[in-house]
Design a protein around this motif. Structure first.
Motif, short mmCIF file in Angstrom:
data_model
loop_
_atom_site.label_atom_id
_atom_site.label_comp_id
_atom_site.label_asym_id
_atom_site.label_seq_id
_atom_site.Cartn_x
_atom_site.Cartn_y
_atom_site.Cartn_z
N ASN A 239 -1.11 9.52 11.33
CA ASN A 239 -1.97 9.49 10.49
C ASN A 239 -2.99 8.53 10.99
OD1 ASN A 239 -0.14 10.98 8.53
ND2 ASN A 239 -1.71 9.54 6.59
N ASN B 214 -6.18 6.94 8.16
CA ASN B 214 -6.26 7.90 6.88
C ASN B 214 -5.65 6.96 6.04
OD1 ASN B 214 -6.74 9.79 5.07
ND2 ASN B 214 -5.38 10.50 5.07
N LEU B 215 -6.20 5.28 5.99
CA LEU B 215 -5.58 4.99 5.12
C LEU B 215 -6.09 4.27 3.52
CD1 LEU B 215 -3.24 2.28 7.51
CD2 LEU B 215 -2.25 3.90 5.43
N ARG B 216 -5.85 4.51 2.83
CA ARG B 216 -6.42 3.86 1.84
C ARG B 216 -6.09 2.65 1.28
NH1 ARG B 216 -4.65 3.93 -2.88
NH2 ARG B 216 -2.23 3.56 -3.03
N ASP C 116 0.99 -1.25 0.30
CA ASP C 116 0.26 -0.29 -0.02
C ASP C 116 1.01 1.48 0.22
OD1 ASP C 116 -2.91 1.51 0.94
OD2 ASP C 116 -1.41 1.78 2.03
N SER C 117 0.88 2.50 -0.75
CA SER C 117 1.44 3.14 -1.69
C SER C 117 1.35 4.59 -0.26
CB SER C 117 0.94 4.23 -2.23
OG SER C 117 -0.24 4.43 -2.29
N THR C 118 0.47 4.51 0.93
CA THR C 118 0.64 4.92 1.82
C THR C 118 1.16 4.59 3.63
OG1 THR C 118 -1.82 5.92 1.96
CG2 THR C 118 -0.34 6.40 4.03
#
Ligand code: NAG
Ligand code: NAG
Length: 348
Positions: free
Chosen positions: A335, A338-340, A207-209
Motif C-alpha cells: 500500500n 498511502n495512509l490516512r 488507524d483503520s488502514t
C-alpha cells in the motif's frame, strides 16, 4: 524540598542563557547532521518494541542500511523490513519509557505511522490463548484510578461509569464484611491535541488502514502449536486475533487472577501490558496513525492449561512474532505510504 528547587530554578536558567551549549544536555551537531540526513531520504514507518527480548526478535526481520542513531539513551535503528523503510527503536519497559521514547521518535524523525509489537498477558483464557497474536481495535490506560474514601464519597467530578473495583468483593470469605480500601474507579485521562484544551479520553482507536493491513496479515500467517516436530505443544492452536477486546495498559504487572478477571470482565480487556496505551496516547496527540500487536505469553496470574504450555510458549512466541512482523510489513509495502494520517479517538 519542592520550595528549594523553585529557588534554584531561576539560577539554573541564568546559567543556561549565559552558556547555552555547554550546559544543556543537547544533541550534538554530529547527531543532528545524521538525523537531517535520514529525514532527507524520505518518510519511515516506525516499529517500536518494549524491551530486549522483543527487540532481538524484531532485529531478525530487519536489514540495517546505515548506522543507528543514539539520542538520550535510546537507539534508533535505521533500515528496512520486507523492502519497507523502517526506524526500529526499543522503548524500555513501562508507560513512562514508552511515552518518552515515542515522543522523541515523532519529534526527531519523519514518521508515517507507528507500529508497536510486544508481549502480553491474556485476561480471557476462554477466548484469547497462549501464542495468539492479538490486535485490539482500541487501547486504554487502565491504571488511572480515583480512590474513594472509606464509606464512599460524593465527588461529582469522578467518572463512575467506566469500571468500579470494590475491594470487599475480593475478600476470600464474607464479601459483606467491609474493606477499608473501599472502591476504586477507572478514570479517563486528559489528552491534548490543541494547546490548553484538554479532552477526556479513555479509548484510543488504532488507524483503520493499519488495521485493515493487520486483517490481511492475519490470513497470511500460520502460527505454530508445537516446537519443531516435538511433543512440546500449546494446548490450543494459536492464531492472529482481531476484535476480541481492548488493549489494557498500566504500570502494573498483573500476576493475579482476580484482578485479571476484573480487567477482562469490566473493561473487556483482551491484552494486558505496560506500554501500548502510552504509545497510543502520544500518537493520538500528534495525529499519527498507530497500531499495536501483542503475543500472548501468559494468563496474567491464571494457570496454564497443559503441562507443556510454559515450555512451548518460550520457544514459539519469537519465531511467530518474526513471521507476523514480516507478513505485516510485506502487506504494508503493497500500500506504499498511502495512509490516512488520522488516529481516531472515542470518549468512553
Ligand atoms: C474530586 O475528584 C477530583 C479528581 O477527579 C479532584 O480533583 C477533586 O479535588 C475531588 N474533590 C474533592 C472534594 O475531593
Ligand atoms: C489495506 C490497505 O491499506 N488497503 C488500501 C490500499 O490502497 C488502496 C488504494 O491505493 C486502498 O483502496 C486500500 O483500501
Amino acid at each position: 524540598m519542592a520550595f528549594r528547587s523553585c529557588l534554584l530554578f531561576p539560577a539554573f536558567l541564568l546559567v543556561l542563557i549565559a552558556f547555552p551549549s555547554q550546559v544543556r544536555a543537547e544533541i550534538s551537531e554530529e547527531v543532528l547532521e545524521k538525523i537531517k540526513f535520514i529525514n532527507e531520504r524520505g518518510d519511515y514507518y516506525a516499529l517500536v518494541v518494549p524491551g530486549e527480548t522483543v527487540l532481538e526478535a524484531a532485529l531478525q526481520t530487519f536489514e540495517s542500511s546505515m548506522p543507528s542513531i543514539d539520542i538520550y539513551g535510546r537507539r534508533f535503528h535505521i533500515g528496512h523490513i520486507e523492502g519497507v523503510r523502517v526506524i526500529l527503536v526499543m522503548l524500555g519497559d513501562g508507560m513512562l519509557n514508552a511515552a518518552q521514547t515515542t515522543q522523541m521518535l515523532l519529534d526527531k524523525f519523519k514518521v508515517i505511522a507507528v507500529i508497536h509489537y510486544g508481549k502480553a498477558g491474556s485476561p480471557k483464557p476462554h477466548e484469547v490463548n497462549l501464542g495468539d497474536i492479538v490486535i485490539p481495535r482500541d487501547f486504554a490506560h487502565c491504571g488511572a484510578w480515583y480512590w474513594e474514601k472509606f464509606g464512599g464519597d460524593a465527588n461529582e467530578s469522578v467518572n463512575r461509569d467506566i469500571a468500579k473495583l470494590r475491594f470487599a468483593d475480593y475478600n476470600v470469605q464474607h464479601k459483606e464484611i467491609e474493606n477499608s480500601l473501599e472502591n476504586v474507579y477507572v478514570q479517563p485521562g486528559t489528552s491534548y491535541s490543541k494547546p490548553e484544551e484538554g479532552k477526556q479520553t479513555f479509548l484510543m482507536s488504532v488507524d483503520s488502514t493499519l488495521y485493515a493491513v493487520a486483517r490481511k496479515m492475519s490470513k497470511k500467517v500460520e502460527l505454530k502449536q508445537c516446537v519443531g516436530k516435538s511433543l512440546i505443544c500449546l494446548s490450543k492452536k494459536p492464531s492472529v486475533k482481531l476484535g476480541v477486546g481492548i488493549g489494557c495498559s498500566a504500570d502494573i504487572f498483573v500476576n493475579n487472577k482476580a484482578f485479571r478477571d476484573f480487567l477482562g470482565r469490566e473493561l473487556d480487556a483482551a491484552t494486558i501490558d505496560s506500554e501500548s496505551a502510552a504509545v497510543a496516547w502520544v500518537c493520538l496527540s500528534d495525529s499519527k496513525p498507530f497500531i499495536a500487536m501483542r503475543s500472548i505469553v501468559d494468563y496474567a496470574g491464571g494457570d496454564l492449561p497443559g503441562e507443556n504450555d510454559a515450555k512451548a510458549i518460550l520457544s514459539l512466541w519469537a519465531p511467530d512474532a518474526i513471521q507476523a512482523l514480516r507478513a505485516y510489513f510485506n502487506e504494508l509495502g503493497k500500500n506504499g505510504s498511502n495512509l490516512r494520517s488520522v488516529t481516531g479517538s472515542k470518549i468512553w
